[in-house]
Design a protein around this motif. Structure first.
Motif, PDB file in Angstrom:
ATOM      1  N   GLU A   1       0.848  -1.181   0.000  1.00 28.85           N
ATOM      2  CA  GLU A   1       0.000   0.000   0.000  1.00 28.85           C
ATOM      3  C   GLU A   1       0.889   1.238   0.000  1.00 28.85           C
ATOM      4  O   GLU A   1       1.784   1.374   0.829  1.00 28.85           O
TER       5      GLU A   1
ATOM      6  N   ARG B   1       1.232   5.097   0.651  1.00 27.16           N
ATOM      7  CA  ARG B   1       0.582   6.142   1.422  1.00 27.16           C
ATOM      8  C   ARG B   1       0.979   7.494   0.849  1.00 27.16           C
ATOM      9  O   ARG B   1       2.146   7.760   0.603  1.00 27.16           O
TER      10      ARG B   1
ATOM     11  N   LYS C   1      -2.573  12.853  -0.355  1.00 23.00           N
ATOM     12  CA  LYS C   1      -3.865  12.934  -1.043  1.00 23.00           C
ATOM     13  C   LYS C   1      -4.798  11.813  -0.583  1.00 23.00           C
ATOM     14  O   LYS C   1      -5.967  12.061  -0.279  1.00 23.00           O
ATOM     15  N   ASN C   2      -4.290  10.581  -0.515  1.00 26.26           N
ATOM     16  CA  ASN C   2      -5.116   9.461  -0.063  1.00 26.26           C
ATOM     17  C   ASN C   2      -5.523   9.617   1.397  1.00 26.26           C
ATOM     18  O   ASN C   2      -6.654   9.303   1.768  1.00 26.26           O
ATOM     19  N   THR C   3      -4.629  10.095   2.226  1.00 28.95           N
ATOM     20  CA  THR C   3      -4.926  10.287   3.645  1.00 28.95           C
ATOM     21  C   THR C   3      -6.015  11.336   3.833  1.00 28.95           C
ATOM     22  O   THR C   3      -6.949  11.133   4.608  1.00 28.95           O
TER      23      THR C   3
ATOM     24  N   GLN D   1      -8.246  12.262   1.614  1.00 26.06           N
ATOM     25  CA  GLN D   1      -9.486  11.742   1.057  1.00 26.06           C
ATOM     26  C   GLN D   1     -10.170  10.786   2.038  1.00 26.06           C
ATOM     27  O   GLN D   1     -11.378  10.854   2.245  1.00 26.06           O
ATOM     28  N   LYS D   2      -9.409   9.898   2.679  1.00 21.27           N
ATOM     29  CA  LYS D   2      -9.985   8.988   3.673  1.00 21.27           C
ATOM     30  C   LYS D   2     -10.520   9.756   4.872  1.00 21.27           C
ATOM     31  O   LYS D   2     -11.567   9.419   5.425  1.00 21.27           O
ATOM     32  N   PHE D   3      -9.837  10.800   5.277  1.00 24.36           N
ATOM     33  CA  PHE D   3     -10.270  11.641   6.396  1.00 24.36           C
ATOM     34  C   PHE D   3     -11.601  12.310   6.073  1.00 24.36           C
ATOM     35  O   PHE D   3     -12.528  12.299   6.884  1.00 24.36           O
TER      36      PHE D   3
ATOM     37  N   GLU E   1     -13.846  11.377   3.784  1.00 23.86           N
ATOM     38  CA  GLU E   1     -14.885  10.352   3.670  1.00 23.86           C
ATOM     39  C   GLU E   1     -15.333   9.850   5.035  1.00 23.86           C
ATOM     40  O   GLU E   1     -16.497   9.503   5.219  1.00 23.86           O
ATOM     41  N   PHE E   2     -14.429   9.813   5.993  1.00 20.33           N
ATOM     42  CA  PHE E   2     -14.772   9.320   7.323  1.00 20.33           C
ATOM     43  C   PHE E   2     -15.686  10.292   8.071  1.00 20.33           C
ATOM     44  O   PHE E   2     -16.662   9.890   8.685  1.00 20.33           O
TER      45      PHE E   2
ATOM     46  N   ASP F   1     -20.244  12.928   4.758  1.00 16.10           N
ATOM     47  CA  ASP F   1     -20.933  12.014   3.853  1.00 16.10           C
ATOM     48  C   ASP F   1     -20.735  12.512   2.433  1.00 16.10           C
ATOM     49  O   ASP F   1     -21.451  13.398   1.953  1.00 16.10           O
TER      50      ASP F   1
END
Length: 107
Positions: free
Chosen positions: A88, A90, A93-95, A97-99, A101-102, A105
């Motif tokens: 994976e 890291r 940008k991915n971090t 985006q996950k933040f 989304e968490f 909504d």
């Protein structure tokens, strides 16, 4: 008496530096485990961590093709194991985006 302690602290520093240099000169080594619990080691040809990771992934993918099973592995000295040749990546940008989304909504 003061000069003896200065010599001993200098010796300790030099020994620590020598130990650090030995670690930095050592090539990366991976430990992989078969399903039966047998552990083996593979020594990478490079000292650079990124290049060693690429070499390890190629080696692990070759093992998976030969044995037709996932291989559990890690770099020597690490505490967590990896499963298979997929790693994976890291990124910020991915971090983020996950933040988002968490907590929000987002559809």
């Amino acid at each position: 008496m003061g000069s003896n302690t200065a010599k001993s602290s200098t010796t300790v520093r030099n020994n620590g530096l020598a130990r650090f240099e030995r670690v930095m000169k050592a090539r990366a080594q991976i430990e992989y485990i078969y399903k039966g619990g047998q552990r083996e080691f593979y020594r990478c040809k490079t000292r650079n961590k990124k290049e060693a990771l690429q070499e390890a992934l190629k080696f692990i993918s070759a093992l998976e093709k030969v044995h037709q099973k996932k291989v559990i592995w890690r770099f020597k000295g690490e505490t967590e194991y990896r499963i298979g040749a997929a790693v994976e990546t890291r990124s910020i940008k991915n971090t983020i985006q996950k933040f988002i989304e968490f907590f929000f909504d987002v559809d």
